[in-house]
Design a protein around this motif. Structure first.
Motif, PDB file in Angstrom:
ATOM      1  N   CYS A  19      -2.828   4.287   1.575  1.00  0.00           N
ATOM      2  CA  CYS A  19      -2.809   2.832   1.459  1.00  0.00           C
ATOM      3  C   CYS A  19      -4.191   2.362   1.034  1.00  0.00           C
ATOM      4  O   CYS A  19      -5.196   2.736   1.623  1.00  0.00           O
ATOM      5  CB  CYS A  19      -2.422   2.182   2.783  1.00  0.00           C
ATOM      6  SG  CYS A  19      -2.410   0.384   2.680  1.00  0.00           S
ATOM      7  N   HIS A  21      -4.888  -0.886   0.632  1.00  0.00           N
ATOM      8  CA  HIS A  21      -4.945  -2.290   0.979  1.00  0.00           C
ATOM      9  C   HIS A  21      -6.312  -2.612   1.592  1.00  0.00           C
ATOM     10  O   HIS A  21      -6.738  -1.989   2.544  1.00  0.00           O
ATOM     11  CB  HIS A  21      -3.827  -2.595   1.980  1.00  0.00           C
ATOM     12  CG  HIS A  21      -3.570  -4.057   2.128  1.00  0.00           C
ATOM     13  ND1 HIS A  21      -2.443  -4.678   1.621  1.00  0.00           N
ATOM     14  CD2 HIS A  21      -4.290  -5.031   2.744  1.00  0.00           C
ATOM     15  CE1 HIS A  21      -2.500  -5.964   1.908  1.00  0.00           C
ATOM     16  NE2 HIS A  21      -3.589  -6.215   2.582  1.00  0.00           N
ATOM     17  N   CYS A  32      -3.691  -2.402   7.737  1.00  0.00           N
ATOM     18  CA  CYS A  32      -3.267  -3.668   7.176  1.00  0.00           C
ATOM     19  C   CYS A  32      -2.054  -4.192   7.948  1.00  0.00           C
ATOM     20  O   CYS A  32      -1.437  -3.460   8.726  1.00  0.00           O
ATOM     21  CB  CYS A  32      -2.942  -3.503   5.694  1.00  0.00           C
ATOM     22  SG  CYS A  32      -1.484  -2.496   5.370  1.00  0.00           S
TER      23      CYS A  32
END
Ligand SMILES: [Zn+2]
Length: 53
Positions: A19, A21, A32
């Motif tokens: 991820c 993010h 996140c």
């Protein structure tokens, strides 16, 4: 302006594998908002958001 808010470091990424993010500086979690819900309860840090009130 001039009010100092407690923020986390800028540009932190979600700890979830793969991820990318970027976490908000106002998000003190390691994940996140999407992946926070996917973390097994026992892997979450046992820190209450109200612990240091
Ligand atoms: Zn994530």
């Amino acid at each position: 302006m001039g009010k100092i808010l407690k923020t986390s470091a800028e540009g932190r990424k979600c700890m979830f594998p793969h991820c990318t993010h970027i976490l908000s500086i106002y998000n003190h979690e390691a994940y996140c908002h999407i992946h926070r819900a996917h973390i097994p309860q026992e892997q979450k840090p046992k820190i209450s958001p109200h612990a240091n009130a």
